[in-house]
Design a protein around this motif. Structure first.
Motif, mmCIF file in Angstrom:
data_model
loop_
_atom_site.group_PDB
_atom_site.id
_atom_site.type_symbol
_atom_site.label_atom_id
_atom_site.label_comp_id
_atom_site.label_asym_id
_atom_site.label_seq_id
_atom_site.Cartn_x
_atom_site.Cartn_y
_atom_site.Cartn_z
ATOM 1 N N SER A 144 0.807 -1.221 0.000
ATOM 2 C CA SER A 144 0.000 0.000 0.000
ATOM 3 C C SER A 144 0.841 1.273 0.000
ATOM 4 C CB SER A 144 -0.957 0.007 1.200
ATOM 5 O OG SER A 144 -0.253 -0.200 2.405
ATOM 6 N N ASP A 170 -1.404 -4.661 3.419
ATOM 7 C CA ASP A 170 -1.316 -3.296 3.946
ATOM 8 C C ASP A 170 -0.503 -3.395 5.238
ATOM 9 O OD1 ASP A 170 -1.742 -0.578 4.366
ATOM 10 O OD2 ASP A 170 -3.651 -0.910 5.395
ATOM 11 N N GLY A 173 -0.721 -0.812 8.046
ATOM 12 C CA GLY A 173 -2.032 -0.209 8.269
ATOM 13 C C GLY A 173 -2.147 1.188 7.699
ATOM 14 N N TYR A 174 -1.470 1.424 6.584
ATOM 15 C CA TYR A 174 -1.366 2.767 6.000
ATOM 16 C C TYR A 174 -2.621 3.179 5.246
ATOM 17 C CZ TYR A 174 0.520 6.404 2.852
ATOM 18 O OH TYR A 174 0.737 7.552 2.147
ATOM 19 N N ILE A 176 -6.548 3.540 3.895
ATOM 20 C CA ILE A 176 -7.945 3.512 4.319
ATOM 21 C C ILE A 176 -8.703 2.619 3.335
ATOM 22 C CG2 ILE A 176 -7.811 5.761 5.448
ATOM 23 C CD1 ILE A 176 -9.248 6.965 3.024
ATOM 24 N N PRO A 177 -9.896 2.143 3.696
ATOM 25 C CA PRO A 177 -10.584 1.154 2.850
ATOM 26 C C PRO A 177 -10.740 1.558 1.388
ATOM 27 C CG PRO A 177 -11.625 1.239 4.992
ATOM 28 C CD PRO A 177 -10.596 2.334 4.986
ATOM 29 N N CYS A 203 -4.990 -7.277 5.439
ATOM 30 C CA CYS A 203 -5.249 -5.914 5.915
ATOM 31 C C CYS A 203 -4.873 -5.771 7.388
ATOM 32 C CB CYS A 203 -6.719 -5.563 5.721
ATOM 33 S SG CYS A 203 -7.283 -5.757 4.018
ATOM 34 N N HIS A 204 -4.492 -4.562 7.770
ATOM 35 C CA HIS A 204 -4.129 -4.281 9.157
ATOM 36 C C HIS A 204 -4.923 -3.091 9.675
ATOM 37 C CE1 HIS A 204 -0.603 -6.707 10.488
ATOM 38 N NE2 HIS A 204 -0.543 -6.981 9.201
ATOM 39 N N ASN A 205 -5.205 -3.133 10.967
ATOM 40 C CA ASN A 205 -5.858 -2.016 11.648
ATOM 41 C C ASN A 205 -5.206 -1.875 13.018
ATOM 42 O OD1 ASN A 205 -7.611 0.063 12.210
ATOM 43 N ND2 ASN A 205 -9.244 -1.274 12.921
ATOM 44 N N ASP A 206 -3.884 -1.698 12.998
ATOM 45 C CA ASP A 206 -3.104 -1.760 14.233
ATOM 46 C C ASP A 206 -3.067 -0.449 15.009
ATOM 47 O OD1 ASP A 206 -2.458 -4.342 13.496
ATOM 48 O OD2 ASP A 206 -0.591 -3.765 12.531
#
Length: 207
Positions: A144, A170, A173-174, A176-177, A203-206
């Motif tokens: 990403s 990603d 977590g860079y 956005i959706p 995908c990450h949401n860290d």
């Protein structure tokens, strides 16, 4: 490719990096068997070269758990690919999942490689893995934050080399959706041989 969603579970590898989530081999085997009962399609059982414990977890899960494809993560290095195969050899549904970064910031500061060197390494290691088995996944780490034209080049090259799944991570977590969705659309529209591989996402949401 057949048009359906496959579930790739990385609880036993990436999930174990969460604080307090480390597991011993027996616990990993128990979880893997439960994931199989849940109908997970692919289990990433570990990172075979990282430790004797991870090697044994990959070996046991790939040989004892029925149903899912079982894979080992491997850096784009000869010793990693070979160790992954050593753990998976003889398993009914083995996969090697290899990776190298495609973002300039990673290539400069972490890998100390040029873009051409990274692409060459990716192709060589996918070919190495395909010499052992037919199911090879490749991840362009930090996709990403990568230059998209270079990303397309690497993806096309590894598919030509034999990658059957291309995973788009990603990593930090860079994205956005909406950005991540646009990245996948761009890959589908600009990688000429993408129809020869399954597109996977990590995908990450860290933050």
């Amino acid at each position: 490719m057949t048009d359906f969603v496959r579930i790739f579970d990385t609880t036993l590898r990436d999930g174990e990096q969460s604080p307090g989530a480390s597991m011993n081999i027996e616990e990993k085997v128990i979880i893997a068997k439960q994931l199989a009962r849940l109908g997970v399609d692919i289990i990433e059982a570990g990172f075979a070269i990282s430790s004797p414990g991870d090697f044994e977890a990959v070996r046991r899960i790939s040989h004892e758990v029925e149903g899912p494809i079982v894979c080992s993560l491997a850096r784009a290095k000869l010793e990693d690919i070979d160790k992954a195969w050593e753990a998976l050899k003889g398993a009914p549904k083995p996969r090697i999942h290899t990776f190298i970064s495609t973002s300039d910031i990673h290539l400069k500061h972490q890998f100390r490689m040029t873009r051409e060197e990274a692409k060459k390494r990716a192709v060589e290691m996918v070919k190495r893995a395909r010499g052992y088995l037919d199911d090879v996944e490749f991840s362009p780490m930090d996709a990403s934050r990568s230059d998209v034209k270079y990303l397309y080049e690497v993806i096309e090259a590894v598919i030509d080399a034999g990658a059957t799944t291309v995973n788009i991570p990603d990593t930090v977590g860079y994205a956005i959706p909406s950005e991540f969705g646009a990245l996948i659309i761009g890959i589908k529209d600009n990688v000429s041989n993408i129809n020869k591989a399954v597109i996977s996402v990590h995908c990450h949401n860290d933050l």
